[in-house]
Design a protein around this motif. Sequence first.
Motif, PDB file in Angstrom:
ATOM      1  N   ALA A   2       0.842  -1.206   0.000  1.00  0.00           N
ATOM      2  CA  ALA A   2       0.000   0.000   0.000  1.00  0.00           C
ATOM      3  C   ALA A   2       0.874   1.252   0.000  1.00  0.00           C
ATOM      4  CB  ALA A   2      -0.906  -0.022   1.229  1.00  0.00           C
ATOM      5  N   LEU A   3       1.917   1.215   0.825  1.00  0.00           N
ATOM      6  CA  LEU A   3       2.826   2.366   0.876  1.00  0.00           C
ATOM      7  C   LEU A   3       3.430   2.624  -0.503  1.00  0.00           C
ATOM      8  CD1 LEU A   3       4.563   4.484   2.422  1.00  0.00           C
ATOM      9  CD2 LEU A   3       6.210   2.655   2.873  1.00  0.00           C
ATOM     10  N   ARG A   4       3.936   1.590  -1.122  1.00  0.00           N
ATOM     11  CA  ARG A   4       4.564   1.756  -2.445  1.00  0.00           C
ATOM     12  C   ARG A   4       3.570   2.319  -3.460  1.00  0.00           C
ATOM     13  NH1 ARG A   4       9.549  -0.742  -2.568  1.00  0.00           N
ATOM     14  NH2 ARG A   4       9.855  -2.270  -0.922  1.00  0.00           N
ATOM     15  N   HIS A   5       2.352   1.820  -3.397  1.00  0.00           N
ATOM     16  CA  HIS A   5       1.347   2.314  -4.338  1.00  0.00           C
ATOM     17  C   HIS A   5       1.105   3.815  -4.112  1.00  0.00           C
ATOM     18  CE1 HIS A   5      -2.141   2.177  -7.007  1.00  0.00           C
ATOM     19  NE2 HIS A   5      -2.626   3.103  -6.178  1.00  0.00           N
ATOM     20  N   VAL A   6       0.936   4.179  -2.859  1.00  0.00           N
ATOM     21  CA  VAL A   6       0.595   5.573  -2.536  1.00  0.00           C
ATOM     22  C   VAL A   6       1.757   6.514  -2.883  1.00  0.00           C
ATOM     23  CG1 VAL A   6       0.055   7.123  -0.609  1.00  0.00           C
ATOM     24  CG2 VAL A   6      -1.127   4.929  -0.840  1.00  0.00           C
ATOM     25  N   LEU A   7       2.975   6.030  -2.734  1.00  0.00           N
ATOM     26  CA  LEU A   7       4.119   6.882  -3.093  1.00  0.00           C
ATOM     27  C   LEU A   7       4.080   7.242  -4.578  1.00  0.00           C
ATOM     28  CD1 LEU A   7       7.034   5.267  -1.026  1.00  0.00           C
ATOM     29  CD2 LEU A   7       5.659   7.293  -0.493  1.00  0.00           C
ATOM     30  N   GLY A   8       3.466   6.397  -5.359  1.00  0.00           N
ATOM     31  CA  GLY A   8       3.303   6.710  -6.788  1.00  0.00           C
ATOM     32  C   GLY A   8       2.214   7.738  -7.029  1.00  0.00           C
ATOM     33  N   GLU A   9       1.366   7.961  -6.039  1.00  0.00           N
ATOM     34  CA  GLU A   9       0.254   8.904  -6.222  1.00  0.00           C
ATOM     35  C   GLU A   9       0.568  10.301  -5.703  1.00  0.00           C
ATOM     36  OE1 GLU A   9      -4.099   7.927  -5.762  1.00  0.00           O
ATOM     37  OE2 GLU A   9      -3.178   6.364  -4.559  1.00  0.00           O
ATOM     38  N   VAL A  10       1.375  10.364  -4.637  1.00  0.00           N
ATOM     39  CA  VAL A  10       1.592  11.680  -4.012  1.00  0.00           C
ATOM     40  C   VAL A  10       2.718  12.414  -4.732  1.00  0.00           C
ATOM     41  CG1 VAL A  10       0.752  10.986  -1.748  1.00  0.00           C
ATOM     42  CG2 VAL A  10       3.174  10.726  -2.268  1.00  0.00           C
ATOM     43  N   ARG A  11       2.577  13.749  -4.773  1.00  0.00           N
ATOM     44  CA  ARG A  11       3.614  14.602  -5.344  1.00  0.00           C
ATOM     45  C   ARG A  11       4.156  15.485  -4.238  1.00  0.00           C
ATOM     46  NH1 ARG A  11       0.327  16.712  -9.209  1.00  0.00           N
ATOM     47  NH2 ARG A  11       0.462  18.698  -8.138  1.00  0.00           N
ATOM     48  N   GLY A  12       5.448  15.725  -4.247  1.00  0.00           N
ATOM     49  CA  GLY A  12       5.991  16.628  -3.242  1.00  0.00           C
ATOM     50  C   GLY A  12       7.197  16.030  -2.557  1.00  0.00           C
ATOM     51  N   ALA A  13       7.386  16.432  -1.309  1.00  0.00           N
ATOM     52  CA  ALA A  13       8.590  16.035  -0.585  1.00  0.00           C
ATOM     53  C   ALA A  13       8.183  15.270   0.665  1.00  0.00           C
ATOM     54  CB  ALA A  13       9.373  17.279  -0.184  1.00  0.00           C
ATOM     55  N   TYR A  14       8.924  14.229   0.963  1.00  0.00           N
ATOM     56  CA  TYR A  14       8.583  13.486   2.174  1.00  0.00           C
ATOM     57  C   TYR A  14       9.754  12.671   2.690  1.00  0.00           C
ATOM     58  CZ  TYR A  14       7.813   9.971  -1.508  1.00  0.00           C
ATOM     59  OH  TYR A  14       7.952   9.162  -2.606  1.00  0.00           O
ATOM     60  N   ALA A  15       9.776  12.558   4.009  1.00  0.00           N
ATOM     61  CA  ALA A  15      10.468  11.468   4.684  1.00  0.00           C
ATOM     62  C   ALA A  15       9.369  10.878   5.555  1.00  0.00           C
ATOM     63  CB  ALA A  15      11.606  11.989   5.534  1.00  0.00           C
ATOM     64  N   LEU A  16       9.128   9.593   5.407  1.00  0.00           N
ATOM     65  CA  LEU A  16       7.992   8.960   6.073  1.00  0.00           C
ATOM     66  C   LEU A  16       8.463   7.830   6.978  1.00  0.00           C
ATOM     67  CD1 LEU A  16       5.547   8.416   3.049  1.00  0.00           C
ATOM     68  CD2 LEU A  16       5.356  10.157   4.805  1.00  0.00           C
ATOM     69  N   GLY A  17       7.775   7.660   8.072  1.00  0.00           N
ATOM     70  CA  GLY A  17       7.949   6.477   8.918  1.00  0.00           C
ATOM     71  C   GLY A  17       6.574   5.882   9.149  1.00  0.00           C
ATOM     72  N   LEU A  18       6.486   4.573   9.053  1.00  0.00           N
ATOM     73  CA  LEU A  18       5.170   3.922   9.109  1.00  0.00           C
ATOM     74  C   LEU A  18       5.269   2.664   9.959  1.00  0.00           C
ATOM     75  CD1 LEU A  18       2.272   3.610   7.503  1.00  0.00           C
ATOM     76  CD2 LEU A  18       3.537   1.967   6.156  1.00  0.00           C
ATOM     77  N   VAL A  19       4.255   2.449  10.802  1.00  0.00           N
ATOM     78  CA  VAL A  19       4.140   1.153  11.487  1.00  0.00           C
ATOM     79  C   VAL A  19       2.732   0.621  11.241  1.00  0.00           C
ATOM     80  CG1 VAL A  19       5.884   1.465  13.285  1.00  0.00           C
ATOM     81  CG2 VAL A  19       3.570   2.342  13.666  1.00  0.00           C
ATOM     82  N   CYS A  20       2.617  -0.714  11.342  1.00  0.00           N
ATOM     83  CA  CYS A  20       1.343  -1.340  11.027  1.00  0.00           C
ATOM     84  C   CYS A  20       1.076  -2.466  12.026  1.00  0.00           C
ATOM     85  CB  CYS A  20       1.393  -1.885   9.592  1.00  0.00           C
ATOM     86  SG  CYS A  20      -0.083  -2.814   9.156  1.00  0.00           S
ATOM     87  N   GLU A  21      -0.158  -2.579  12.456  1.00  0.00           N
ATOM     88  CA  GLU A  21      -0.506  -3.610  13.440  1.00  0.00           C
ATOM     89  C   GLU A  21      -0.318  -5.023  12.880  1.00  0.00           C
ATOM     90  OE1 GLU A  21      -4.454  -2.538  14.648  1.00  0.00           O
ATOM     91  OE2 GLU A  21      -3.720  -0.874  15.878  1.00  0.00           O
ATOM     92  N   ASP A  22      -0.389  -5.162  11.549  1.00  0.00           N
ATOM     93  CA  ASP A  22      -0.241  -6.500  10.960  1.00  0.00           C
ATOM     94  C   ASP A  22       1.207  -6.991  11.001  1.00  0.00           C
ATOM     95  OD1 ASP A  22      -2.810  -5.979  10.342  1.00  0.00           O
ATOM     96  OD2 ASP A  22      -2.471  -5.621   8.203  1.00  0.00           O
ATOM     97  N   ALA A  23       2.144  -6.064  11.144  1.00  0.00           N
ATOM     98  CA  ALA A  23       3.567  -6.435  11.141  1.00  0.00           C
ATOM     99  C   ALA A  23       4.229  -5.710  12.304  1.00  0.00           C
ATOM    100  CB  ALA A  23       4.211  -6.024   9.811  1.00  0.00           C
TER     101      ALA A  23
END
Length: 610
Positions: free
Chosen positions: A145-166
């Motif tokens: 999901a993250l990879r998909h969304v990175l293809g949709e957003v434009r701009g600048a980011y440094a992101l950190g993400l956690v998920c209950e499934d992992a």
Amino acid sequence: MCGIVGYVGSQMAVPVLIEGLRKLEYRGYDSAGIAVLEPGNGIAVERGEGKLAVLEAQIHGKEYIATTGIGHTRWATHGRPSVPNAHPHKVGRIALVHNGIIENYIPLRERMIAAGRTMNSETDTEVIAHLIDERMQQGDNAEAALRHVLGEVRGAYALGLVCEDAPDVVYAARKACPLVVGMGEGENFIASDIPAILAHTRRVIYLDDGEVAVLTADGVTVTRVDGTPVTHPVNVVDWNPVMAEKAGFKHFMLKEIHEQPSAISDTMMGRVTPDRDGVLLPEMEISDDALRALTRITIVACGTSWHAGLAAKYMIEAVARLPVEVDIASEYRYRDPLTGPGELILTITQSGETADTLAAMQEARKKGATLLTVCNVVGSSAARAADGVVYTHAGPEIGVASTKAFTTQLVALYLFAVHLGRVRGTLGAEGARELLDDLARLPGQVKMALAREDEAESLAKQFFRHRDFLFLGRGSMFPIALEGALKLKEISYIHAEAYAAGEMKHGPIALIDEEMPVVMLAPPGPQYEKVVANAMEVKARDGIVIAVVDDADTELSAKVDAVLRVPMAGPFASPALYTIPLQFLAYHIAVLRGCDVDQPRNLAKSVTVE
Ligand code: AGP
């Protein structure tokens, strides 16, 4: 501009994240928050408005046992400082922290609202969290999901993400905002800046734009957004944790002012030839032939670094006889600059992450110019984008107001000017030796200037209630006047302006009255008499003159209201030296006014937004 951290390992995550955020607070302090994966209980989020201390008080006494989590300290862009706007943003089974700006967040937000989602904040970040959650509801795992969304957003980011499934994974992604991965033993980290992880590891990987990192306790994999594997070398940082502490000083700014003799020596170290008539800049990686072929240099930078560029212009033009223009990065990048092969674009940036400076480099790169950067952070975006680097060895600078970064920039630029002069044949061996001997004396002279802190402090006691200040200087003291005014306004909130002293009569003189302190920088030299005349013009209008002069001065110091002295120094070493009393003046005025010196309002150290 916002700091992010992430941890996965076997330690309790909360204290690791809080300590990391403390080291990143200089990047923003509008709010702070953490999200940790509590075994059996999913993601717990804690967020507080204001400084990190608010968050700390909020979690005090709560027992979190999570060993995975992310954290954020915010410098507000989209949405005012508040708890709803604080990161992490939790949507569904994920929580997200973000540094940067998503430019197309409005249509994406409208799409999410149209799909029936409720936005709880005004931030662009929450939209990313919803987009990821939407994909997960359609069957993607968090990483896909993250990879998909990175293809949709434009701009600048440094992101950190956690998920209950992992629950034992931290995901990270980067584009145009700083992000390092810290490699520990049985634990791994992400952070916006190295000091956040220095207490745990000095082994780091610098992510490139368009890369995704997946961290577990046992390892890190880095790929492009499309999944292509990437291998990065592991760099060993030569900063140590103590360098990022206050070491008994009341403020980081004060500590960093006092570190200048060693920071300057470190920046010079190993860079002068044994005969002292030449300069060694091996990491510059721009050949002598290319330097000889240059037709022009344009220096591009922001803020204090721009001031260093303005000062360098005087020296480079004098020593290397090459035209130098100096531009503000946010202006340069948008005006379709006239540059190309044969021109050197010299950027100056302490952090190496300033968005405007990086964008200016990209613009110049497209047009074929050669890129050199003067930078303090090894592996930073600017260092990697340039053809060559001249590092300042200032060590980590935490105080938002730049001090040792500035004087070491002046030193690095001094060395570059001498090198250029030697290579281009405009500076002989004897001339180089004189200049390098002047420079070699600078750390000792700075030390002597530091020993006079009490003189600036007692002046501060006299003047801290004034509402306005003027700073005047000629030649390479004009940029130092600009820097003195910037220091004062950014940490004490006193209105301060700086002018080339000769410009005063063209307008600013109207401001002079008996309430206006005017700081006049008056080193010896061809312009001295003119500065004395300008000081008399101020006195004739009842203004208060504070002269900054050297130890040998008798003329101006006898005619003014107050004097700050520095040791006698060479003409091109003086800009760094005359900066010291101005730093002290600003610092002590700010302290007397009860201002938060290290975290001035509205500011952040590293400006990674446009
Ligand atoms: C001044 O004290 C500031 N820290 C600021 O003007 C700073 O110099 C500017 O934002 C540029 O930062 P950089 O050197 O990291 O690119």
